[in-house]
Motif scaffolding. Structure first.
Motif, mmCIF file in Angstrom:
data_model
loop_
_atom_site.group_PDB
_atom_site.id
_atom_site.type_symbol
_atom_site.label_atom_id
_atom_site.label_comp_id
_atom_site.label_asym_id
_atom_site.label_seq_id
_atom_site.Cartn_x
_atom_site.Cartn_y
_atom_site.Cartn_z
ATOM 1 N N ILE A 44 0.864 -1.191 0.000
ATOM 2 C CA ILE A 44 0.000 0.000 0.000
ATOM 3 C C ILE A 44 0.900 1.241 0.000
ATOM 4 O O ILE A 44 2.109 1.136 0.161
ATOM 5 N N LYS A 45 0.272 2.414 -0.131
ATOM 6 C CA LYS A 45 0.995 3.656 0.080
ATOM 7 C C LYS A 45 0.971 3.957 1.577
ATOM 8 O O LYS A 45 0.022 3.589 2.272
ATOM 9 N N PHE A 46 2.020 4.623 2.050
ATOM 10 C CA PHE A 46 2.113 4.956 3.484
ATOM 11 C C PHE A 46 1.840 6.433 3.759
ATOM 12 O O PHE A 46 1.740 6.836 4.908
ATOM 13 N N ASP A 47 1.760 7.239 2.688
ATOM 14 C CA ASP A 47 1.752 8.695 2.906
ATOM 15 C C ASP A 47 0.606 9.391 2.172
ATOM 16 O O ASP A 47 0.714 10.563 1.851
ATOM 17 N N GLN A 48 -0.468 8.636 1.896
ATOM 18 C CA GLN A 48 -1.579 9.235 1.154
ATOM 19 C C GLN A 48 -2.867 9.162 1.992
ATOM 20 O O GLN A 48 -3.600 8.182 1.943
ATOM 21 N N PRO A 49 -3.136 10.236 2.773
ATOM 22 C CA PRO A 49 -4.311 10.229 3.638
ATOM 23 C C PRO A 49 -5.595 9.985 2.843
ATOM 24 O O PRO A 49 -5.782 10.556 1.776
ATOM 25 N N LYS A 87 6.033 2.218 -3.071
ATOM 26 C CA LYS A 87 6.073 3.518 -3.750
ATOM 27 C C LYS A 87 5.772 3.312 -5.230
ATOM 28 O O LYS A 87 5.982 2.222 -5.769
ATOM 29 N N SER A 88 5.338 4.367 -5.888
ATOM 30 C CA SER A 88 4.888 4.255 -7.285
ATOM 31 C C SER A 88 5.907 3.549 -8.183
ATOM 32 O O SER A 88 5.550 2.665 -8.953
ATOM 33 N N ALA A 89 7.160 3.915 -8.067
ATOM 34 C CA ALA A 89 8.169 3.368 -8.984
ATOM 35 C C ALA A 89 8.559 1.928 -8.651
ATOM 36 O O ALA A 89 9.226 1.270 -9.445
ATOM 37 N N ASP A 90 8.164 1.444 -7.474
ATOM 38 C CA ASP A 90 8.621 0.113 -7.024
ATOM 39 C C ASP A 90 7.613 -1.002 -7.260
ATOM 40 O O ASP A 90 7.917 -2.179 -7.030
ATOM 41 N N ARG A 91 6.397 -0.657 -7.680
ATOM 42 C CA ARG A 91 5.298 -1.633 -7.631
ATOM 43 C C ARG A 91 5.515 -2.860 -8.495
ATOM 44 O O ARG A 91 5.348 -3.998 -8.013
ATOM 45 N N GLU A 92 5.865 -2.665 -9.768
ATOM 46 C CA GLU A 92 6.048 -3.827 -10.655
ATOM 47 C C GLU A 92 7.157 -4.746 -10.133
ATOM 48 O O GLU A 92 7.009 -5.974 -10.123
ATOM 49 N N SER A 106 -3.259 2.973 -5.028
ATOM 50 C CA SER A 106 -3.633 3.977 -6.051
ATOM 51 C C SER A 106 -2.995 3.616 -7.383
ATOM 52 O O SER A 106 -2.435 4.460 -8.083
ATOM 53 N N TYR A 107 -3.117 2.333 -7.725
ATOM 54 C CA TYR A 107 -2.322 1.724 -8.806
ATOM 55 C C TYR A 107 -3.165 1.654 -10.081
ATOM 56 O O TYR A 107 -4.035 0.792 -10.220
ATOM 57 N N SER A 108 -2.899 2.559 -11.018
ATOM 58 C CA SER A 108 -3.696 2.609 -12.248
ATOM 59 C C SER A 108 -3.360 1.444 -13.173
ATOM 60 O O SER A 108 -2.185 1.119 -13.377
ATOM 61 N N THR A 177 7.783 10.363 -3.588
ATOM 62 C CA THR A 177 6.428 10.326 -3.009
ATOM 63 C C THR A 177 5.736 11.672 -3.233
ATOM 64 O O THR A 177 6.403 12.700 -3.397
ATOM 65 N N TYR A 178 4.399 11.648 -3.182
ATOM 66 C CA TYR A 178 3.632 12.890 -3.347
ATOM 67 C C TYR A 178 3.790 13.808 -2.144
ATOM 68 O O TYR A 178 3.811 15.026 -2.291
ATOM 69 N N SER A 179 3.888 13.205 -0.969
ATOM 70 C CA SER A 179 4.002 14.051 0.224
ATOM 71 C C SER A 179 5.262 14.916 0.149
ATOM 72 O O SER A 179 5.289 16.028 0.682
ATOM 73 N N THR A 194 0.752 17.491 -9.270
ATOM 74 C CA THR A 194 -0.236 16.816 -10.106
ATOM 75 C C THR A 194 -0.236 15.312 -9.893
ATOM 76 O O THR A 194 0.799 14.659 -9.920
ATOM 77 N N THR A 195 -1.433 14.798 -9.599
ATOM 78 C CA THR A 195 -1.698 13.365 -9.556
ATOM 79 C C THR A 195 -3.218 13.171 -9.486
ATOM 80 O O THR A 195 -3.975 14.088 -9.820
ATOM 81 N N ASP A 196 -3.661 12.000 -9.037
ATOM 82 C CA ASP A 196 -5.086 11.700 -9.016
ATOM 83 C C ASP A 196 -5.835 12.602 -8.028
ATOM 84 O O ASP A 196 -5.344 12.872 -6.925
ATOM 85 N N SER A 198 -8.266 11.873 -6.222
ATOM 86 C CA SER A 198 -8.540 11.111 -4.998
ATOM 87 C C SER A 198 -7.421 11.295 -3.973
ATOM 88 O O SER A 198 -7.681 11.359 -2.767
ATOM 89 N N ILE A 199 -6.198 11.394 -4.441
ATOM 90 C CA ILE A 199 -5.039 11.575 -3.558
ATOM 91 C C ILE A 199 -4.950 13.038 -3.116
ATOM 92 O O ILE A 199 -4.753 13.342 -1.936
ATOM 93 N N LEU A 200 -5.133 13.945 -4.081
ATOM 94 C CA LEU A 200 -5.003 15.379 -3.789
ATOM 95 C C LEU A 200 -6.053 15.851 -2.784
ATOM 96 O O LEU A 200 -5.770 16.673 -1.913
HETATM 97 N N1 GLU Z 1 -2.741 6.318 -10.142
HETATM 98 C C1 GLU Z 1 -1.520 6.825 -10.651
HETATM 99 C C2 GLU Z 1 -0.475 5.742 -10.849
HETATM 100 O O1 GLU Z 1 -0.760 4.612 -10.651
HETATM 101 C C3 GLU Z 1 -0.948 7.937 -9.789
HETATM 102 C C4 GLU Z 1 -0.907 7.606 -8.334
HETATM 103 C C5 GLU Z 1 0.322 6.830 -7.906
HETATM 104 O O2 GLU Z 1 1.431 7.161 -8.320
HETATM 105 O O3 GLU Z 1 0.144 5.898 -7.128
HETATM 106 O O4 GLU Z 1 0.631 5.994 -11.222
#
Ligand code: GLU
Length: 278
Positions: A44-49, A87-92, A106-108, A177-179, A194-196, A198-200
């Motif tokens: 999960i994300k740790f920093d997205q309220p 984190k976003s860049a680590d997911r795959e 928040s994984y598109s 991270t967005y934070s 800039t991002t989703d 839902s996060i902003l």
């Molecule tokens: N939903 C978008 C994505 O998966 C932006 C949010 C995020 O980075 O988690 O990249």
């Protein structure tokens, strides 16, 4: 007296060894299996309220509630969940390596990512937007972003979309991270994050930022949130079933209200499984 002391000491030792067994190193054995194992590891994300957040009180957010519901359907109670930051860049990479059983962060769902991992869902439809300072008057459309200093996150669709289509001429800074972008927004080092949406919305509603930021309401893209699993994993079908029942039994609505209500985020209705909006 002496005897009691010894007893107390051995009780401590005993409880320590029980605790050690309970969090022993063998929990990784269950990766990829569902049900019956000791623990399940979820990214999960740790920093997205409102979405995924780690606080001294524990883990909270819409993704946390979705993941907890799914885990339960897979046979794991909430105390059998091990949460990991993805984190976003680590997911795959985390999915490929088997660091986590699944990711709800928040994984598109995108065609590029689908080459590397599989997705259950979607379970939420969000849209890329901007967060600007409350007194900003310069950013009214995506085109205005071309003249702006933007901040987003490495490995996100948000950063990629800016570069590819939305505002290729923007000055884009990328953080992990967005934070990390929020400080820059506050001290005027950047003009927009800039991002989703839902996060902003979650950031904008934080007590420490009250009245400081606003969302642009630009709805620049469709972001179909999926649950990422390892390519070829049989978890995908099981998670899809769980997501369907989360919507039909009202738990999805309850989670939306609980997590997005405080941020006043106007979410889209629950998406149908497999219905990915382009
Ligand atoms: N939903 C978008 C994505 O998966 C932006 C949010 C995020 O980075 O988690 O990249």
């Amino acid at each position: 007296m002496k005897l009691r002391k010894v007893t107390a000491a051995s009780a401590v030792l005993l409880s320590l060894s029980v605790a050690a067994t309970a969090c022993g190193g063998d929990k990784k054995d269950d990766k990829g299996s569902s049900g019956g194992g000791n623990t399940i590891t979820i990214g999960i994300k740790f920093d997205q309220p409102g979405i995924g957040q780690k606080t001294p009180q524990g883990y909270s957010g819409f993704d946390v509630d979705v993941a907890t519901y799914v885990a339960k359907k897979l046979g794991y109670s909430s105390d059998q969940i091990e949460w990991k930051e993805s984190k976003s860049a680590d997911r795959e990479t985390m999915l490929k390596r088997g660091d986590v059983d699944f990711i709800a962060a928040s994984y598109s769902i995108t065609p590029e990512r689908q080459k590397l991992v599989d997705f259950a869902g979607p379970y939420l439809l969000a849209h890329q937007d901007v967060l600007v300072r409350a007194d900003d008057k310069s950013i009214k459309s995506a085109a205005d972003l071309n003249k702006a200093r933007l901040c987003s996150v490495t490995g996100s669709t948000s950063a990629q979309n800016i570069k590819d289509t939305l505002a290729p001429k923007a000055q884009l800074q990328k953080y992990p991270t967005y934070s990390a972008c929020l400080t820059g927004l506050q001290n005027k080092a950047i003009d927009a994050l800039t991002t989703d949406d839902s996060i902003l919305a979650g950031y904008a509603s934080q007590a420490q930022f009250k009245g400081k930021f606003k969302l642009g309401g630009l709805k620049m893209t469709n972001e179909n949130y999926g649950i990422g699993v390892k390519k070829g994993s049989d978890l995908k079908a099981k998670i899809n079933k769980a997501l369907e029942s989360m919507v039909s039994d009202g738990s999805w609505d309850a989670a939306v209200k609980k997590n997005f209500g405080p941020a006043n985020y106007k979410n889209e209705p629950a998406p149908k499984i497999g219905d990915i909006k382009s």
